[in-house]
Structures are given as C-alpha cells and as structure tokens.
Scaffold this motif. Structure first.
Motif, short mmCIF file in Angstrom:
data_model
loop_
_atom_site.label_atom_id
_atom_site.label_comp_id
_atom_site.label_asym_id
_atom_site.label_seq_id
_atom_site.Cartn_x
_atom_site.Cartn_y
_atom_site.Cartn_z
N LYS A 158 14.34 62.01 23.25
CA LYS A 158 15.60 62.71 23.03
C LYS A 158 16.68 62.23 24.00
CE LYS A 158 18.60 66.06 22.15
NZ LYS A 158 19.49 66.03 20.97
N ALA A 159 16.31 62.01 25.26
CA ALA A 159 17.28 61.59 26.28
C ALA A 159 17.69 60.13 26.14
CB ALA A 159 16.70 61.83 27.68
N ASP A 160 16.77 59.27 25.72
CA ASP A 160 17.03 57.82 25.72
C ASP A 160 17.61 57.30 24.40
OD1 ASP A 160 16.00 57.81 28.24
OD2 ASP A 160 14.06 56.96 27.71
N PHE A 161 17.52 58.09 23.33
CA PHE A 161 17.96 57.63 22.02
C PHE A 161 19.11 58.50 21.52
CE2 PHE A 161 13.84 55.92 22.62
CZ PHE A 161 13.74 54.76 21.86
N THR A 162 20.01 57.89 20.77
CA THR A 162 21.18 58.58 20.24
C THR A 162 21.00 58.86 18.75
OG1 THR A 162 22.64 57.47 21.82
CG2 THR A 162 23.68 58.42 19.86
N TYR A 163 21.24 60.12 18.37
CA TYR A 163 21.18 60.47 16.95
C TYR A 163 22.42 59.92 16.27
CZ TYR A 163 20.57 63.27 12.72
OH TYR A 163 20.40 63.68 11.41
N ASP A 164 22.22 58.98 15.35
CA ASP A 164 23.34 58.29 14.71
C ASP A 164 22.99 57.99 13.26
OD1 ASP A 164 25.40 56.69 13.88
OD2 ASP A 164 25.23 55.22 15.48
N PRO A 165 23.47 58.80 12.30
CA PRO A 165 23.12 58.61 10.89
C PRO A 165 23.56 57.27 10.32
CG PRO A 165 24.07 60.79 11.25
CD PRO A 165 24.29 60.01 12.51
N ALA A 167 23.36 54.34 11.99
CA ALA A 167 22.73 53.23 12.70
C ALA A 167 21.58 52.59 11.93
CB ALA A 167 22.23 53.70 14.07
N THR A 168 20.90 53.36 11.10
CA THR A 168 19.72 52.85 10.42
C THR A 168 19.71 53.31 8.96
OG1 THR A 168 18.41 54.78 11.09
CG2 THR A 168 18.31 52.83 12.51
N ALA A 169 18.83 52.67 8.18
CA ALA A 169 18.57 53.08 6.80
C ALA A 169 17.07 53.34 6.67
CB ALA A 169 19.00 51.98 5.83
N VAL A 170 16.66 53.85 5.52
CA VAL A 170 15.24 54.14 5.31
C VAL A 170 14.39 52.89 5.54
CG1 VAL A 170 13.54 54.80 3.58
CG2 VAL A 170 15.69 56.06 3.75
N SER A 171 14.95 51.72 5.21
CA SER A 171 14.19 50.47 5.28
C SER A 171 14.26 49.79 6.65
CB SER A 171 14.70 49.50 4.22
OG SER A 171 16.09 49.25 4.40
N GLU A 179 14.77 49.19 19.63
CA GLU A 179 15.59 48.34 20.49
C GLU A 179 17.04 48.79 20.53
OE1 GLU A 179 14.83 44.49 18.86
OE2 GLU A 179 13.01 44.18 20.06
N ALA A 180 17.54 49.32 19.41
CA ALA A 180 18.93 49.79 19.37
C ALA A 180 19.09 51.13 20.08
CB ALA A 180 19.39 49.91 17.92
N ARG A 181 17.96 51.85 20.26
CA ARG A 181 17.99 53.19 20.86
C ARG A 181 18.89 54.14 20.06
NH1 ARG A 181 14.33 51.00 23.56
NH2 ARG A 181 13.93 51.44 25.77
N ARG A 182 18.91 53.94 18.74
CA ARG A 182 19.72 54.78 17.86
C ARG A 182 18.97 55.00 16.56
NH1 ARG A 182 24.71 54.41 20.36
NH2 ARG A 182 25.78 55.66 18.78
N GLY A 183 19.30 56.10 15.89
CA GLY A 183 18.69 56.34 14.60
C GLY A 183 18.77 57.80 14.21
N VAL A 184 17.94 58.17 13.22
CA VAL A 184 17.90 59.54 12.73
C VAL A 184 16.49 60.08 12.93
CG1 VAL A 184 19.79 59.24 11.11
CG2 VAL A 184 17.45 58.71 10.39
N CYS A 185 16.25 61.28 12.41
CA CYS A 185 14.97 61.95 12.69
C CYS A 185 13.78 61.13 12.22
CB CYS A 185 14.96 63.34 12.07
SG CYS A 185 15.33 63.37 10.30
#
Length: 293
Positions: A158-165, A167-171, A179-185
């Motif tokens: 939770k502290a090291d990664f940023t919630y960012d819808p 930043a990523t896709a399902v695939s 590596e990007a330290r970003r993504g969704v649930c």
C-alpha cells in the motif's frame, strides 16, 4: 451487515455481433461468514441457451449462448448478501512462524478445493519472479509470526505502490506493474500473491465488492466503484484462510463481499467468452453496493 449489490455490464459493438457465448461469474455464493439471500442475472438480448455449474473452487458459473444479432449486450446481476465476518483482535493473537506454516502447506495431504496445495505454485497470471520474492523477504525474516509478516507485506505494498486506474490494463504483465509501482486492485493482489508464493506460502486471488459508501467517520476505500480484488492467504490450521486487502492495507472484514476465488484473475474474471463480429467494442461497468438498513 446486509448489502444489495448491482453489477451492470454493457458492451457496445461497432458492428452487429451475430453470435456470442459468455461465461458469467457474477453470482455470489454461500461461504464461510457470508450468506446469499437472493441473486439473479438478466441478459439482453435473451440467450438462446443458459447453463449453470459450480467450479472446482466453489464459484457459481453461468454460461449463456446468444444467437440473435445485436449491437449491445447488457448483463445485469443483482444480489442481496449478508456478511458476518469479524476479525476482532486477530492481529494480537500469536501465530506460528511463517517457515512452519510453509512446511505444513507443502505437507498438505489433501487436494480438496480448500487445500493450500493449489495455491503454492505459479499460475497463468502469477509467475514466481526473483524481484518479487526478494521484495517479500524483507517482511519475512527467520522466525517471524505469519500474521505479523503478512500484515507488514500488505502495508508495504500500500505504501510503495500508487493506485492508478490508467497505469495498467487487464493484460498488463505482473512484472510491469511491479516495476512501475502503479496499478489497480488486480495488480496489487497479483503482486502480493506472487510475493507470498515466492517465499513458499499459499495465496489465492479473491474477486468481490466493497460497500460503495463508507461508514460514518471512515475513509472511502479504493476500488469501491467496480469489482474489487484482494488476497486470501493460508495462515496455518489455526487460522485457515484470511483475507488481506493490499490496495487499502486492511484486513478483509464486513465491507468486503466475496464473488469468486481462484489462483489468479484468470480463474475469476466476471465475464469472458467469444463473439462473432468485427470492429471495436466498448465496455461500461457500473457497480453499486448499498447497505440494507
């Protein structure tokens, strides 16, 4: 706590689709600490055929076949679920060292759906990767109690990664999100699962819902407007499978409603299947989870 849940998925197609076969995992089922009071799915156009089954991991699956040409597909799932989960003072309880839990998991003598044996090894979307195993080992020094170690790992993600819808896709491959330290649930859950399996601990993927509006005085949780995802970690015979939500750094309690569980997202995707058509498609998803007062 009782919740009314509506999950509406709408596919808009650029050109008419002449045939579709869809696998729907949108019906919550009775589980420990969760009881389904009602549930139904409405599909438009009306399917020519529909079949229901129970998957190996206990998820209810409906397969529909649509033979009428259509430019829009609507899947409207509604349910009422009672959740009676209470972790209480769980984190104050003594638990076994994580190495002992690992040994017990690998020594499991059953292949029943609840066995930790199914969740120890790499799966389709969650490989065992050196960088993630190294990241996990920071929280798992020798002799540390399993509950303490898993909770710290959850808080670090939770502290090291940023919630960012965006930043990523399902695939998106797991390593790219890490590596990007970003993504969704979905990414956060896959990362924690890979970390736990990387140190030899069983971890499962859980899809479900969060209540849309938080209780008075509490912050709104990330992921409350769509299907959510978290981790179920096997913590030994004394505690069994416990839920950890790395997106929000909380233990899974009454705000979480389980929809399906499996080895990773590929086992529990809400809708998949095949269509016969050409051109682009757009998906709109609306989720409401409302407490019944």
């Amino acid at each position: 706590m009782i919740y009314d849940i509506r999950h509406l998925s709408t596919y808009a197609y650029e050109t008419p689709v002449s045939f579709a076969r869809c696998v729907l995992r949108l019906l919550p089922s009775d589980r420990a600490e969760q009881r389904v009071l009602s549930r139904a799915i409405e599909v438009r156009p009306v399917p020519a055929a529909s079949a229901a089954r129970r998957s190996f991991f206990g998820n209810d699956v409906v397969t529909v076949t649509i033979e009428a040409a259509h430019r829009e597909l609507r899947v409207d799932a509604r349910s009422r679920v009672e959740v009676t989960r209470d972790t209480g003072d769980l984190l104050r309880q003594a638990s076994r060292p994580w190495e002992e839990v690992r040994e017990r998991a690998f020594a499991a003598a059953t292949l029943a759906p609840s066995s930790p044996a199914h969740h120890l090894y790499p799966s389709r979307l969650v490989p065992i990767l050196g960088p993630l195993s190294a990241y996990a080992h920071v929280s798992f020094p020798p002799g540390r109690p399993i509950l303490e170690a898993a909770t710290e790992l959850m808080h670090r993600i939770k502290a090291d990664f940023t919630y960012d819808p965006k930043a990523t896709a399902v695939s998106t491959p797991l390593i790219e999100a890490f590596e990007a330290r970003r993504g969704v649930c979905q990414d956060f859950a896959h990362i924690m699962i890979a970390c736990l399996r990387g140190v030899g601990l069983p971890a499962a993927y859980v899809s479900g819902y969060l209540r849309t509006l938080p209780p008075p005085g509490k912050p709104r949780l990330e992921g409350a407007d769509a299907t959510h995802a978290w981790v179920s970690a096997w913590c030994g015979e004394e505690f069994g499978w416990l839920g950890f939500d790395p997106t929000n750094a909380v233990l899974v309690e009454n705000d979480h409603i389980v929809l399906a569980n499996g080895r990773d997202y590929a086992d529990v995707s809400p809708i998949d299947g095949v269509i016969l058509g050409a051109g682009m498609q757009a998906l709109t998803v609306k989720v409401d989870v409302v407490p019944v007062t």
